[in-house]
Scaffold this motif. Structure first.
Motif, PDB file in Angstrom:
ATOM      1  N   GLU A  13      51.099   9.071  22.116  1.00 28.58           N
ATOM      2  CA  GLU A  13      51.609   9.140  20.740  1.00 28.58           C
ATOM      3  C   GLU A  13      51.321  10.504  20.115  1.00 28.58           C
ATOM      4  OE1 GLU A  13      49.721   5.879  18.810  1.00 28.58           O
ATOM      5  OE2 GLU A  13      51.191   4.378  19.522  1.00 28.58           O
ATOM      6  N   GLU A  14      50.143  11.071  20.432  1.00 32.77           N
ATOM      7  CA  GLU A  14      49.804  12.389  19.913  1.00 32.77           C
ATOM      8  C   GLU A  14      50.743  13.459  20.476  1.00 32.77           C
ATOM      9  OE1 GLU A  14      47.981  15.567  17.995  1.00 32.77           O
ATOM     10  OE2 GLU A  14      47.879  13.405  17.605  1.00 32.77           O
TER      11      GLU A  14
ATOM     12  N   LEU B  70      57.175   5.335  25.444  1.00 29.08           N
ATOM     13  CA  LEU B  70      55.758   5.640  25.690  1.00 29.08           C
ATOM     14  C   LEU B  70      55.349   5.354  27.129  1.00 29.08           C
ATOM     15  CD1 LEU B  70      53.873   4.400  22.470  1.00 29.08           C
ATOM     16  CD2 LEU B  70      54.146   6.747  23.284  1.00 29.08           C
TER      17      LEU B  70
ATOM     18  N   GLN C 117      53.845  13.002  21.493  1.00 30.01           N
ATOM     19  CA  GLN C 117      55.160  12.839  20.863  1.00 30.01           C
ATOM     20  C   GLN C 117      55.153  13.352  19.430  1.00 30.01           C
ATOM     21  OE1 GLN C 117      56.494   8.722  21.457  1.00 30.01           O
ATOM     22  NE2 GLN C 117      57.721   9.484  23.191  1.00 30.01           N
TER      23      GLN C 117
ATOM     24  N   GLU D  20      47.759   5.432  25.675  1.00 27.73           N
ATOM     25  CA  GLU D  20      48.776   5.252  24.633  1.00 27.73           C
ATOM     26  C   GLU D  20      48.537   6.186  23.447  1.00 27.73           C
ATOM     27  OE1 GLU D  20      50.446   1.621  21.843  1.00 27.73           O
ATOM     28  OE2 GLU D  20      49.740   1.178  23.896  1.00 27.73           O
ATOM     29  N   ASP D  21      47.240   6.370  23.059  1.00 32.39           N
ATOM     30  CA  ASP D  21      46.946   7.254  21.927  1.00 32.39           C
ATOM     31  C   ASP D  21      47.328   8.699  22.245  1.00 32.39           C
ATOM     32  OD1 ASP D  21      45.994   5.152  20.487  1.00 32.39           O
ATOM     33  OD2 ASP D  21      43.887   5.475  21.026  1.00 32.39           O
TER      34      ASP D  21
END
Length: 539
Positions: free
Chosen positions: A411-412, A396, A414, A407-408
């Motif tokens: 993650e979205e 990340l 990925q 970070e959010d």
């Protein structure tokens, strides 16, 4: 004529005279005489008899003997040259199979035909001895330069006098504009010596790369002594050449040593090669660096080296393009021969356009698959991401360093990449199974669903099919055809499977199927490593 005491010494005198004239061993001439007399004797006594003749090397006396060999009774075929053990008991004590019984027979009277036949045998043997002598003399001189006289020209080929014998300088081994007349003395390189029925054929050359290397060895003492080595030579005979040189003494400049004081050394080679221009280039183990040197006098902006394909891309300024390519492509062709690489030359503008195209294609990939706007996709490409796998599985932290990505968001990104890849993998597997792929191939470690699909589309549907594939069939490679490298497309090449990885997968499949014993494979690997260590120790 009969072999009488009157002409016994004459045989030896004749043999010595012929040997002196032909510069061969007198013993060979005597052996030829013995064979000719033996043939004449067989015509007198019968061809089935084993008649042998020996000439005394001191007195010249010719001794005629008949030889009979003891054989088993069931093997007796020639009654004139063989006899059984029972028959042999009449002539010798305790005869054994394989023993020979020798008895002297009267010398023959040689008529005109027999004498002529004997002469032909002697001449043939002498010719063979001459040919053997010439072959033995020149076979160890392959790779050296000799000075010869021109005898004649035949259909564009030059025949030279080697004393003894002749050599051939073929039309394609001459420097184009050279003309020779009988009596001219020239230096030539012995390229090959072959033993053929019509006599040894000695092939010469003035266009071989080795000829230039040997000329430099003659002119530059440091090369002869091994301080400087010529690592590579590329020639366009009679026009231009490039040589790569390296010095094993840091105090000696290899280029300066080959050029010589005021160019005296290199000029001597140039004069011998009819004005052939020679570029002397410092050798470098780093191939891109060596190539930059080899393309002189052109200036190079950037080099991109593909080791697997043995291909190299060279970027030059627009104004340097014609200089890098050279007249009729000569400069880049010689640089390619010198380095052994395929060279693509492009201008800075062309390289920039290509990079821009790649940037746009990758941007569009992320726009289409990750549902991003163009600006965000460009940020990913600018950060060095080239495919979905990199986005899906990197740490990340590598995504959050991009401006505007927390970070959010990372993650979205990925999650979207993984969802797309999983859907793609499922579609590939479904298609592969529709084509008849067996589970043994689907479950084989190292093959992705897309790889399995590609194999199935080419008819590879079982583990057995996969195990019969050659590594190059999977990874692709290059084949040399008529001097040019031709690309062989591999079934898994578009997935960046290397030749080593293909070898490992195929061998693993063969082990799983029981075709190969892994213990034997380990033994071979250990033996290969031992050989490599031995070579390193020797070096």
């Amino acid at each position: 004529m009969a072999i009488t005491s009157a002409n016994q010494l004459e045989l030896l005198q004749t043999a010595e005279a012929v040997a002196r004239e032909k510069q061969i061993d007198p013993g060979l001439v005597v052996e030829a005489m013995e064979e000719s007399l033996s043939r004449a004797a067989k015509s007198r006594y019968g061809s089935e008899m084993d008649i042998r003749v020996s000439i005394d090397r001191k007195t010249g006396r010719a001794k005629f003997t008949r030889v009979r060999t003891v054989v088993a009774e069931e093997e007796l075929e020639n009654y004139q040259a063989e006899m059984t053990v029972e028959t042999a008991k009449q002539y010798m004590e305790n005869p054994q199979i394989g023993d020979t019984f020798v008895e002297e027979v009267p010398p023959v009277e040689m008529g005109r035909i027999a004498a002529q036949s004997a002469k032909q045998v002697i001449l043939q043997k002498v010719r063979e001895a001459e040919r053997d002598k010439q072959y033995e003399e020149f076979k160890d001189r392959v790779g050296t330069i000799i000075n010869v006289a021109v005898k004649r020209e035949e259909y564009g080929n030059i025949v030279v006098d080697l004393n003894p014998g002749e050599g051939v300088l073929r039309r394609n081994e001459k420097i184009g504009r050279e003309l020779y007349r009988p009596g001219d003395r020239i230096r030539v390189y012995i390229k090959d010596v072959r033993r053929e029925p019509r006599g040894p054929q000695i092939f010469l050359s003035r266009t071989a790369n080795e000829f230039m290397a040997e000329l430099f060895k003659m002119e530059v003492p440091e090369i002869y002594e091994g301080i400087i080595e010529i690592k590579a030579v590329a020639r366009d005979p009679g026009s231009r050449a490039k040589i790569g040189v390296i010095s094993y003494d840091s105090s000696i400049d290899p280029v300066g040593a080959c050029v010589g004081m005021r160019g005296s050394r290199v000029q001597a080679v140039v004069n011998e090669l009819q004005g052939e221009k020679i570029d002397i280039i410092p050798w470098n183990e780093d191939m891109p660096t060596f190539l930059v040197n080899a393309l002189q006098p052109a200036e190079v902006s950037k080099v991109v080296f593909d080791e697997d394909a043995e291909r190299i891309e060279v970027v030059v300024p627009e104004e340097q393009l014609s200089l890098a390519i050279g007249r009729r492509g000569q400069n880049v062709r010689l640089a390619s021969q010198l380095t052994g690489l395929n060279i693509d030359i492009m201008t800075e503008e062309e390289e920039s356009a290509r990079r821009q195209k790649e940037f746009e294609e990758r941007t569009q990939l992320f726009v289409d698959t990750l549902d991003l706007d163009e600006f965000f996709a460009q940020l990913l490409v600018a950060e060095g991401f080239t495919n979905l796998e990199e986005v899906a599985y990197v740490e990340l932290d590598e995504l959050t360093v991009i401006d505007g990505v927390d970070e959010d968001t990372a993650e979205e990104l990925q999650a979207r990449a993984r969802d797309f890849l999983e859907a793609k993998n499922k579609a590939a597997l479904d298609h592969a199974r529709e084509l008849g792929v067996e589970d043994s191939l689907v479950e084989f470690e190292g093959l992705t669903p897309q790889m399995v699909e590609a194999l199935a589309e080419d008819g590879v549907k079982t583990l057995e099919d996969f195990a019969t594939c050659a590594d190059w069939e999977l990874a692709g490679g290059w084949t040399t055809v008529d001097g040019e490298r031709v690309k062989d497309d591999g079934l898994l090449e578009k997935f960046d499977v290397s030749l080593e990885e293909a070898q490992t997968m195929v061998m693993t499949a063969r082990i799983l199927l029981g075709w190969v014993d892994p213990t034997e494979l380990e033994g071979e690997t250990a033996e290969d490593e031992g050989d490599e260590n031995e070579e390193e120790a020797t070096a």
